[in-house]
Motif scaffolding. Sequence first.
Motif, PDB file in Angstrom:
ATOM      1  N   MET A   1      -5.201   3.689  36.931  1.00 47.50           N
ATOM      2  CA  MET A   1      -4.564   2.821  36.256  1.00 47.50           C
ATOM      3  C   MET A   1      -3.027   2.526  36.204  1.00 47.50           C
ATOM      4  SD  MET A   1      -5.456   3.084  31.807  1.00 47.50           S
ATOM      5  CE  MET A   1      -6.871   3.209  32.658  1.00 47.50           C
ATOM      6  N   ASP A   2      -2.595   1.086  35.993  1.00 49.26           N
ATOM      7  CA  ASP A   2      -1.211   0.832  36.087  1.00 49.26           C
ATOM      8  C   ASP A   2      -0.946   0.709  34.744  1.00 49.26           C
ATOM      9  OD1 ASP A   2      -2.984  -1.344  34.799  1.00 49.26           O
ATOM     10  OD2 ASP A   2      -2.059  -2.685  36.724  1.00 49.26           O
ATOM     11  N   TRP A   3       0.482   0.298  35.326  1.00 50.70           N
ATOM     12  CA  TRP A   3       1.372   0.858  33.334  1.00 50.70           C
ATOM     13  C   TRP A   3       0.361  -0.341  32.036  1.00 50.70           C
ATOM     14  CZ3 TRP A   3       3.851   4.358  31.347  1.00 50.70           C
ATOM     15  CH2 TRP A   3       4.286   5.070  31.976  1.00 50.70           C
ATOM     16  N   ILE A   4       0.491  -1.703  33.225  1.00 53.53           N
ATOM     17  CA  ILE A   4       0.059  -3.359  32.420  1.00 53.53           C
ATOM     18  C   ILE A   4      -1.337  -2.605  31.317  1.00 53.53           C
ATOM     19  CG2 ILE A   4      -1.350  -5.345  31.856  1.00 53.53           C
ATOM     20  CD1 ILE A   4       0.681  -5.515  35.151  1.00 53.53           C
ATOM     21  N   MET A   5      -1.797  -2.065  31.794  1.00 50.08           N
ATOM     22  CA  MET A   5      -2.962  -1.783  31.052  1.00 50.08           C
ATOM     23  C   MET A   5      -2.919  -0.540  30.436  1.00 50.08           C
ATOM     24  SD  MET A   5      -5.716  -3.481  31.883  1.00 50.08           S
ATOM     25  CE  MET A   5      -7.234  -2.823  31.435  1.00 50.08           C
ATOM     26  N   ILE A   6      -2.091   0.487  30.510  1.00 53.79           N
ATOM     27  CA  ILE A   6      -1.652   1.181  29.296  1.00 53.79           C
ATOM     28  C   ILE A   6      -0.910   0.566  28.264  1.00 53.79           C
ATOM     29  CG2 ILE A   6      -0.177   3.498  29.027  1.00 53.79           C
ATOM     30  CD1 ILE A   6      -0.136   4.438  31.937  1.00 53.79           C
ATOM     31  N   PHE A   7      -0.140  -0.339  27.855  1.00 52.61           N
ATOM     32  CA  PHE A   7       0.822  -0.842  27.122  1.00 52.61           C
ATOM     33  C   PHE A   7      -0.716  -1.431  26.893  1.00 52.61           C
ATOM     34  CE2 PHE A   7       4.386  -0.813  29.828  1.00 52.61           C
ATOM     35  CZ  PHE A   7       5.246   0.496  29.011  1.00 52.61           C
ATOM     36  N   ARG A   8      -1.771  -2.309  27.500  1.00 52.49           N
ATOM     37  CA  ARG A   8      -3.151  -2.658  26.444  1.00 52.49           C
ATOM     38  C   ARG A   8      -3.895  -1.927  25.553  1.00 52.49           C
ATOM     39  NH1 ARG A   8      -3.412  -8.297  27.849  1.00 52.49           N
ATOM     40  NH2 ARG A   8      -2.090  -9.326  29.087  1.00 52.49           N
ATOM     41  N   TYR A   9      -3.958  -0.488  25.992  1.00 52.17           N
ATOM     42  CA  TYR A   9      -4.839   0.124  25.072  1.00 52.17           C
ATOM     43  C   TYR A   9      -4.023   0.995  24.535  1.00 52.17           C
ATOM     44  CZ  TYR A   9      -8.365  -0.325  29.546  1.00 52.17           C
ATOM     45  OH  TYR A   9      -9.130   0.216  29.668  1.00 52.17           O
ATOM     46  N   LEU A  10      -2.773   0.950  24.471  1.00 56.91           N
ATOM     47  CA  LEU A  10      -2.501   1.671  23.810  1.00 56.91           C
ATOM     48  C   LEU A  10      -1.822   0.949  22.518  1.00 56.91           C
ATOM     49  CD1 LEU A  10      -0.473   4.672  23.305  1.00 56.91           C
ATOM     50  CD2 LEU A  10       1.655   2.926  23.962  1.00 56.91           C
ATOM     51  N   GLY A  11      -1.704  -0.504  22.642  1.00 52.16           N
ATOM     52  CA  GLY A  11      -1.512  -1.645  21.292  1.00 52.16           C
ATOM     53  C   GLY A  11      -2.766  -1.908  20.818  1.00 52.16           C
ATOM     54  N   VAL A  12      -3.731  -1.892  21.613  1.00 54.88           N
ATOM     55  CA  VAL A  12      -5.168  -1.936  21.066  1.00 54.88           C
ATOM     56  C   VAL A  12      -5.275  -0.259  19.896  1.00 54.88           C
ATOM     57  CG1 VAL A  12      -7.581  -1.840  21.419  1.00 54.88           C
ATOM     58  CG2 VAL A  12      -6.302  -2.842  22.893  1.00 54.88           C
ATOM     59  N   ALA A  13      -5.437   0.297  20.419  1.00 55.70           N
ATOM     60  CA  ALA A  13      -4.787   1.842  19.455  1.00 55.70           C
ATOM     61  C   ALA A  13      -4.784   1.900  18.279  1.00 55.70           C
ATOM     62  CB  ALA A  13      -4.529   2.495  19.879  1.00 55.70           C
ATOM     63  N   ILE A  14      -3.055   1.030  18.385  1.00 58.63           N
ATOM     64  CA  ILE A  14      -1.856   1.119  17.088  1.00 58.63           C
ATOM     65  C   ILE A  14      -2.840   0.174  16.083  1.00 58.63           C
ATOM     66  CG2 ILE A  14       0.961   0.335  16.775  1.00 58.63           C
ATOM     67  CD1 ILE A  14       1.248   1.601  19.156  1.00 58.63           C
ATOM     68  N   ALA A  15      -3.090  -1.101  16.638  1.00 54.40           N
ATOM     69  CA  ALA A  15      -3.869  -2.320  15.830  1.00 54.40           C
ATOM     70  C   ALA A  15      -4.682  -1.755  14.999  1.00 54.40           C
ATOM     71  CB  ALA A  15      -3.954  -3.895  17.174  1.00 54.40           C
ATOM     72  N   LEU A  16      -5.469  -0.618  15.968  1.00 56.26           N
ATOM     73  CA  LEU A  16      -6.529  -0.414  15.256  1.00 56.26           C
ATOM     74  C   LEU A  16      -5.701   0.802  14.141  1.00 56.26           C
ATOM     75  CD1 LEU A  16      -9.100   0.667  17.859  1.00 56.26           C
ATOM     76  CD2 LEU A  16      -9.633  -0.747  16.545  1.00 56.26           C
ATOM     77  N   ALA A  17      -5.126   0.890  14.117  1.00 54.52           N
ATOM     78  CA  ALA A  17      -4.283   2.562  12.881  1.00 54.52           C
ATOM     79  C   ALA A  17      -3.721   1.234  12.257  1.00 54.52           C
ATOM     80  CB  ALA A  17      -3.817   2.570  13.779  1.00 54.52           C
ATOM     81  N   ASN A  18      -3.176  -0.025  12.340  1.00 53.15           N
ATOM     82  CA  ASN A  18      -2.484  -0.893  11.308  1.00 53.15           C
ATOM     83  C   ASN A  18      -3.669  -1.437  10.232  1.00 53.15           C
ATOM     84  OD1 ASN A  18      -0.023  -0.451  12.286  1.00 53.15           O
ATOM     85  ND2 ASN A  18      -0.623  -2.319  13.692  1.00 53.15           N
ATOM     86  N   ILE A  19      -4.909  -1.759  11.325  1.00 50.90           N
ATOM     87  CA  ILE A  19      -6.308  -2.529  10.665  1.00 50.90           C
ATOM     88  C   ILE A  19      -6.267  -1.749   9.719  1.00 50.90           C
ATOM     89  CG2 ILE A  19      -8.382  -3.482  10.792  1.00 50.90           C
ATOM     90  CD1 ILE A  19      -7.668  -5.006  13.499  1.00 50.90           C
TER      91      ILE A  19
END
Length: 100
Positions: A1-19
């Motif tokens: 897995m490359d860094w791009i996908m890690i950033f995207r998955y991490l961003g989605v997880a953080i957005a879910l926490a925000n929601i």
Amino acid sequence: MDWIMIFRYLGVAIALANISIIVILLSIYWKNYRKWKSEYTIGLLIFGFFLLIQNLLSMGFLAPPPPPGPSGGVGDGYSLMLINICQLISLSALLKISWK
């Protein structure tokens, strides 16, 4: 897995926490509005509603795979993740203040 996908998955997880935090805050503000009928609380409800929409939209930009190309969309995923981290910190502080 490359860094791009890690950033995207991490961003989605953080957005879910925000929601999740925004939904809790909206329920607190709705309860307070029903109790006091304050215009200030209506403002908080409107602000929270639009912040919720913004976080749902940011998940839409982070969730799909990056478009093909030489850059792979690194900047978009990384910058949205940083925005979501800043929001998580500020929403956590707001939740701590609002929770009673």
